[in-house]
Enzyme design. Structure first.
Site, PDB file in Angstrom:
ATOM      1  N   ASP A 295       0.821  -1.212   0.000  1.00  0.00           N
ATOM      2  CA  ASP A 295       0.000   0.000   0.000  1.00  0.00           C
ATOM      3  C   ASP A 295       0.856   1.263   0.000  1.00  0.00           C
ATOM      4  OD1 ASP A 295       0.801  -0.866   2.558  1.00  0.00           O
ATOM      5  OD2 ASP A 295      -0.726   0.341   3.544  1.00  0.00           O
TER       6      ASP A 295
ATOM      7  N   GLU B 277      -0.522  -2.082   5.335  1.00  0.00           N
ATOM      8  CA  GLU B 277       0.511  -1.981   6.383  1.00  0.00           C
ATOM      9  C   GLU B 277       0.546  -0.585   6.985  1.00  0.00           C
ATOM     10  OE1 GLU B 277       3.976  -1.323   8.603  1.00  0.00           O
ATOM     11  OE2 GLU B 277       3.597  -0.270   6.719  1.00  0.00           O
ATOM     12  N   GLU B 278       0.232   0.421   6.168  1.00  0.00           N
ATOM     13  CA  GLU B 278       0.292   1.803   6.636  1.00  0.00           C
ATOM     14  C   GLU B 278      -0.897   2.194   7.512  1.00  0.00           C
ATOM     15  OE1 GLU B 278       2.767   3.620   6.468  1.00  0.00           O
ATOM     16  OE2 GLU B 278       3.964   3.077   4.719  1.00  0.00           O
TER      17      GLU B 278
ATOM     18  N   HIS C 240       8.364   8.491   3.993  1.00  0.00           N
ATOM     19  CA  HIS C 240       7.154   9.304   4.159  1.00  0.00           C
ATOM     20  C   HIS C 240       7.360  10.763   3.744  1.00  0.00           C
ATOM     21  CE1 HIS C 240       4.845   6.409   7.041  1.00  0.00           C
ATOM     22  NE2 HIS C 240       5.637   5.739   6.211  1.00  0.00           N
TER      23      HIS C 240
END
Length: 398
Positions: free
Chosen positions: A81, A139-140, A367
Site C-alpha cells: 500500500d 501496512e500503513e 514518508h
C-alpha cells in the site's frame, strides 16, 4: 550458501524488476484500496505458472513456489500500500494518482517479491521445499494493519511457514549495505487523540472563559516530561504531537482543541508506563484548569522482534553475497511495522535494504514527498531474498 546459488542471477530479471517497481510507483493505492495492485500481482504470478490464492485481509495475495525437492516452508513478505502524500519528485515514473504516493517504498518491496518469486520458480527443480510469497495490504493503516486480518482469513491454513522474512528499503544505508539486528528491530507504535473542552468567549473577557488553547499548551509541554522524568534515560520512548486543531476566529477564545500524535517505545512495560502517565497527566492538567479532557488511545503495532538465529542467517547470507562489510552496525528504529504481528506467531527476521541515492547530498526520509530509491538496490534485494529462502530451507532441512 548451499547448493542453489543466486549470486549474479538477479541480472536475469534486472530490467523486469525495475519496470515492475516503476509501474507500481506510478499507480499507487492507499491502504485497503490496493485492488489494481493486487490484480497486477496476480497476473504476473499466473503468467509465470505460480500457484496463488487471494482474499486475505481484503486485497492480499499468497503465491506458492513449490520446489521439486521435499523440504520445509519459508515465507517472504512484502507490503503493497501507498500513502496519502502528493509526490514532489520530477521523474518519469512519478505518481499519476493525485495525492497518493509510494513514499515508503512498498512499490519496491512488491516488485522485488514478484521478481524473487519468478526467480525461485525458474529454479524450482533445485529448490528443496516451499516458498510462500505474502503480498500484504494495509501496512500503513496503523493500528489496524493487514497482517492480523490476513492470518485470520486463513493465510497459512494450507501452507504454514517454518520461518518468515521481510525487507524494507532504507535511505540511511548505502546501496549494498544491509541493516540487521537480533531482537527488537522496530518499535511499539501507538496513536492518541486528545480533545480538550473548555468554555469559549470574547477575546477581551478571558476571565469569563476556560481557554482550551491555553490548557492544550500546558498539556503539550508537560507531555514531554513523561519522557524526561518518568522513563529511564537508557530506555527508548518518544511522544510526538503531529496535529493540532482549535479555535474558530482571531478574537474568540477557543472552547475546544484537538491534538493527535504518536507514542513510540520498545519494551512493553515502558509502553504501559508512558500510556498510564499520559492519562494521569492530561486529566490532571485539564481538571486543574477547569477544563475536561477526552483521550482516545489506540494500541498499535507491537515491536518487531527478530529471532536471533534467523537474524544471524540474514547476516550470514548478506555477507556471503555482498562481502563482510555489507552488514554495518545499526541501531533499531522506533518506526512502527506490522510485520511484527507475523513474528508473534512464527520465527523469522526483518531487515533493511540500503537504497540511499548517492547523488543526493541529503537523503529524503521515508514518508517524505521527495522520497525515492536508488534502483540499483532492487537486484540486490531480489538476490538476497532468493538466496535467503534457499539457505533457510537448507537449514530447516538439516
Amino acid at each position: 550458501m548451499g547448493n542453489l546459488q543466486f549470486q549474479g542471477r538477479g541480472i536475469e530479471i534486472e530490467t523486469q524488476v525495475t519496470d515492475l517497481r516503476r509501474q507500481f510507483h506510478s499507480y499507487p493505492e492507499v491502504s485497503h484500496e490496493e485492488v489494481k495492485t493486487s490484480k497486477q500481482i496476480q497476473s504476473y504470478l499466473k503468467e509465470a505458472g505460480i500457484e496463488y490464492y487471494t482474499g486475505f485481509g481484503g486485497n492480499g495475495v499468497l503465491g506458492v513456489v513449490k520446489g521439486e525437492k521435499p523440504g520445509g516452508t519459508v515465507a517472504l513478505r512484502a507490503d503493497m500500500d501507498a500513502l496519502p502524500i502528493e509526490e514532489e519528485n520530477d521523474v518519469k515514473y512519478r505518481s499519476k494518482v493525485e495525492g497518493v504516493m509510494h513514499a515508503c517504498g512498498h512499490d519496491a518491496h512488491t516488485a522485488m517479491l514478484v521478481a524473487t518469486g519468478l526467480l525461485l520458480h525458474k529454479y524450482k527443480k533445485e529448490l528443496a521445499g516451499t516458498v510462500l510469497l505474502v503480498f500484504q495490504p494495509a501496512e500503513e493503516d496503523a493500528p489496524i494493519g493487514g497482517a492480523k486480518a490476513m492470518m485470520e482469513n486463513g493465510l497459512f491454513d494450507k501452507y504454514e511457514p517454518d520461518v518468515i522474512f521481510a525487507q524494507h528499503v532504507w535511505p540511511d544505508l548505502p546501496v549494498g549495505k544491509i541493516g540487521i539486528l537480533p531482537g527488537p528491530m522496530m518499535g511499539n507504535s501507538d496513536r492518541m487523540k486528545i480533545e480538550i473542552k473548555g468554555a469559549g468567549g470574547h477575546a477581551s473577557m478571558p476571565h469569563q472563559t476556560t481557554d482550551a488553547i491555553i490548557v492544550t499548551n500546558q498539556i503539550i509541554g508537560a507531555l514531554q516530561t513523561i519522557i524526561s522524568r518518568n522513563v529511564d534515560p537508557l530506555e527508548s520512548a518518544v511522544i510526538t504531537i503531529g496535529r493540532i486543531e482549535g479555535g474558530s476566529r482571531y478574537n474568540v477564545i477557543a472552547d475546544k482543541v484537538t491534538i493527535e500524535g504518536t507514542v513510540r517505545t520498545y519494551k512493553v512495560e515502558v509502553k504501559q508506563r508512558v500510556k498510564d502517565n499520559i492519562f494521569n497527566l492530561v486529566q490532571g492538567i485539564a481538571q486543574s484548569m477547569g477544563a475536561k479532557a477526552e483521550i482516545e488511545y489506540l494500541d498499535g503495532y507491537l515491536s518487531t522482534v527478530n529471532t536471533e538465529e534467523w537474524a544471524g542467517k540474514v547476516k550470514e547470507v548478506a555477507q556471503q553475497l555482498l562481502g563482510e562489510e555489507a552488514t554495518p552496525e545499526v541501531n533499531p528504529s522506533l518506526g512502527g511495522e506490522d510485520f511484527g504481528r507475523f513474528l508473534l506467531h512464527y520465527p523469522g527476521a526483518y531487515f533493511w535494504l540500503g537504497t540511499a541515492i548517492a547523488t543526493r547530498d541529503v537523503q529524503k526520509p521515508l514518508h517524505d514527498p521527495q522520497f525515492d530509491i536508488d534502483e540499483k538496490a532492487l537486484v540486490i534485494g531480489v538476490e538476497l531474498m532468493a538466496q535467503l529462502a534457499s539457505s533457510a530451507l537448507e537449514k530447516l532441512n538439516k
